[in-house]
Scaffold this motif. Structure first.
Motif, PDB file in Angstrom:
ATOM      1  N   LYS A   1       0.822  -1.193   0.000  1.00  0.00           N
ATOM      2  CA  LYS A   1       0.000   0.000   0.000  1.00  0.00           C
ATOM      3  C   LYS A   1       0.866   1.256   0.000  1.00  0.00           C
ATOM      4  N   GLN A   2       0.378   2.292  -0.677  1.00  0.00           N
ATOM      5  CA  GLN A   2       0.971   3.606  -0.605  1.00  0.00           C
ATOM      6  C   GLN A   2      -0.154   4.606  -0.442  1.00  0.00           C
ATOM      7  N   THR A   3       0.198   5.815  -0.027  1.00  0.00           N
ATOM      8  CA  THR A   3      -0.790   6.862   0.102  1.00  0.00           C
ATOM      9  C   THR A   3      -0.617   7.833  -1.050  1.00  0.00           C
ATOM     10  N   PHE A   4      -1.699   8.207  -1.698  1.00  0.00           N
ATOM     11  CA  PHE A   4      -1.649   9.044  -2.871  1.00  0.00           C
ATOM     12  C   PHE A   4      -2.380  10.351  -2.618  1.00  0.00           C
ATOM     13  N   PRO A   5      -2.095  11.387  -3.437  1.00  0.00           N
ATOM     14  CA  PRO A   5      -2.743  12.671  -3.213  1.00  0.00           C
ATOM     15  C   PRO A   5      -4.213  12.622  -3.510  1.00  0.00           C
ATOM     16  N   ARG A   6      -4.934  13.516  -2.882  1.00  0.00           N
ATOM     17  CA  ARG A   6      -6.357  13.591  -3.113  1.00  0.00           C
ATOM     18  C   ARG A   6      -6.616  14.272  -4.454  1.00  0.00           C
TER      19      ARG A   6
ATOM     20  N   GLU B   1      -1.854  15.325   7.986  1.00  0.00           N
ATOM     21  CA  GLU B   1      -3.156  15.340   7.330  1.00  0.00           C
ATOM     22  C   GLU B   1      -3.682  13.919   7.260  1.00  0.00           C
ATOM     23  N   MET B   2      -4.938  13.739   7.648  1.00  0.00           N
ATOM     24  CA  MET B   2      -5.555  12.418   7.568  1.00  0.00           C
ATOM     25  C   MET B   2      -5.706  12.006   6.112  1.00  0.00           C
ATOM     26  N   ALA B   3      -5.306  10.780   5.796  1.00  0.00           N
ATOM     27  CA  ALA B   3      -5.346  10.302   4.417  1.00  0.00           C
ATOM     28  C   ALA B   3      -5.771   8.841   4.389  1.00  0.00           C
ATOM     29  N   PRO B   4      -7.072   8.557   4.371  1.00  0.00           N
ATOM     30  CA  PRO B   4      -7.521   7.170   4.284  1.00  0.00           C
ATOM     31  C   PRO B   4      -6.993   6.508   3.013  1.00  0.00           C
ATOM     32  N   TYR B   5      -6.534   5.263   3.152  1.00  0.00           N
ATOM     33  CA  TYR B   5      -6.134   4.516   1.951  1.00  0.00           C
ATOM     34  C   TYR B   5      -7.241   3.568   1.516  1.00  0.00           C
TER      35      TYR B   5
ATOM     36  N   TRP C   1      -8.108   1.193   6.462  1.00  0.00           N
ATOM     37  CA  TRP C   1      -6.708   1.608   6.618  1.00  0.00           C
ATOM     38  C   TRP C   1      -6.641   3.118   6.576  1.00  0.00           C
ATOM     39  N   CYS C   2      -6.130   3.738   7.627  1.00  0.00           N
ATOM     40  CA  CYS C   2      -6.054   5.195   7.701  1.00  0.00           C
ATOM     41  C   CYS C   2      -4.622   5.622   7.974  1.00  0.00           C
ATOM     42  N   ASN C   3      -4.170   6.630   7.243  1.00  0.00           N
ATOM     43  CA  ASN C   3      -2.843   7.201   7.437  1.00  0.00           C
ATOM     44  C   ASN C   3      -2.958   8.657   7.859  1.00  0.00           C
ATOM     45  N   TRP C   4      -1.942   9.110   8.573  1.00  0.00           N
ATOM     46  CA  TRP C   4      -1.789  10.526   8.911  1.00  0.00           C
ATOM     47  C   TRP C   4      -0.412  10.931   8.417  1.00  0.00           C
ATOM     48  N   ILE C   5      -0.372  11.811   7.413  1.00  0.00           N
ATOM     49  CA  ILE C   5       0.855  12.107   6.701  1.00  0.00           C
ATOM     50  C   ILE C   5       1.321  13.525   7.008  1.00  0.00           C
TER      51      ILE C   5
ATOM     52  N   ALA D   1       4.916   9.972   9.401  1.00  0.00           N
ATOM     53  CA  ALA D   1       3.643   9.390   8.980  1.00  0.00           C
ATOM     54  C   ALA D   1       3.250   8.309   9.966  1.00  0.00           C
ATOM     55  N   ALA D   2       1.958   8.238  10.229  1.00  0.00           N
ATOM     56  CA  ALA D   2       1.415   7.191  11.097  1.00  0.00           C
ATOM     57  C   ALA D   2       0.299   6.486  10.344  1.00  0.00           C
TER      58      ALA D   2
END
Length: 329
Positions: free
Chosen positions: A27-32, A219-223, A227-231, A236-237
């Motif tokens: 998994k990776q986090t991508f921009p909104r 910033e909260m960033a759901p994947y 699965w939720c990330n805070w970037i 990052a968490a």
């Protein structure tokens, strides 16, 4: 089971977009991004303007769906001969079947995934904006329907095989899935204490998390819906709810046991080759089915850590914030 997140990737390559053209990667986090047209809540037919944020496809409702209940024999029979569906995770289900020519065909449904490249959604599947992408060698196609925006979340059907029109196959399956969710959505049987339908983004207090990670802005960033990330700029968490084997029984990559208090043991794995990266895993709830226990993973990454810091002390603080907010099994 899909690989566990390595959040440091965010700092190394930046926040990337794309069409998800890789099979079962980490998994990776991508921009909104936003769907430029058709955003709203009104239901329309597949011949009208597609709409996102339809109440029938709210994130809370999608979390409660039984993914294998969506891959019905009737839906799959439209593209071949179904086999038994196999649950892969809270939101995933696969069927390894035969197409109409008797060739191998794999169909995997993902419910509640980040949809990258959603601004290019120029198709209409069941009244939802949709797009697809195919691997260069033609061995797989990914068909996506966007259900909600900011961030873009939706349904994905991944189709693999030797057929001539895998994207067409995926569109047929996803159309059936979308229609079923509208008309008669199959929901999972809720178990006491289960995390299957819980939003991980809702469990950490923003101020307490900021304190735990040393005051960094994130910033909260759901994947996915589980699965939720805070970037942040350098940290990052992440909190991931999934299914799998009890980490204490892992003989391949065993983590170090850590007593979190109140009788809870978590299993810690740290990497310091590039910054600091720490993963904590533990079994939240036993299901009695081998490999299908409910597992919680907490990740913390820091691209510029203090000397000697592997990130695990911070990961433990995050886990201590999370545990009291979890449903009690």
């Amino acid at each position: 089971m899909r690989g566990s997140v390595v959040l440091l990737t965010v700092f190394v390559v930046g926040l990337l977009g794309g069409c998800g053209e890789t099979v079962d990667t980490a998994k990776q986090t991508f921009p909104r991004s936003t769907v430029p047209a058709g955003e709203g809540g009104d239901r329309t037919g597949a011949t009208g303007t597609p709409k996102t944020n339809d109440p029938a496809f709210s994130n809370d409702k999608l979390r409660k769906l039984e993914p294998c209940g969506l891959l019905t024999d009737d839906i799959l029979a439209a593209v071949g001969t179904p086999a038994d569906s196999e649950t892969e995770d809270f939101g995933d289900c696969s069927n390894y079947m035969k197409d109409k020519d008797g060739k191998d065909l794999s169909v995997t449904l993902y419910v509640g995934e980040t949809i990258n490249g959603a601004e290019g959604a120029d198709e209409n599947i069941g009244g939802l904006p949709a797009l697809d992408s195919e691997l260069d060698d033609g061995s797989a196609c990914f068909v996506n329907a966007i259900t909600s925006t900011n961030p873009n979340i939706g349904l994905r059907v991944q189709v693999g095989g030797e057929g001539d029109d895998l994207c067409g196959t995926g569109r047929t399956v996803l159309t059936g899935v979308v229609d079923l969710i509208r008309e008669d959505p199959p929901t999972r049987e809720e178990k006491t204490g289960s995390i299957a339908s819980v939003d991980p983004c809702s469990l950490l207090d923003a101020a307490a998390l900021k304190t735990a990670i040393g005051g960094a802005e994130t910033e909260m960033a759901p994947y996915t819906l589980h699965w939720c990330n805070w970037i942040g700029e350098t940290v990052a968490a992440g909190v991931w709810f999934r299914t799998g084997y009890d980490p204490k029984d892992d003989t391949v990559d065993p983590g170090q046991p850590v007593d979190l208090g109140n009788g809870l043991t978590v299993y810690q794995t740290a990497e310091t080759d590039s910054g600091a990266s720490c993963r904590l895993e533990w079994r939240h709830r036993s299901t009695g089915s081998d490999g299908d226990d409910e597992i919680i993973e907490v990740d913390f990454d820091n691209s510029s850590p203090p000397a000697g810091d592997n990130g695990c002390a911070t990961a433990i603080e995050i886990a201590k914030l999370l545990v009291p907010a979890l449903p009690k099994p």
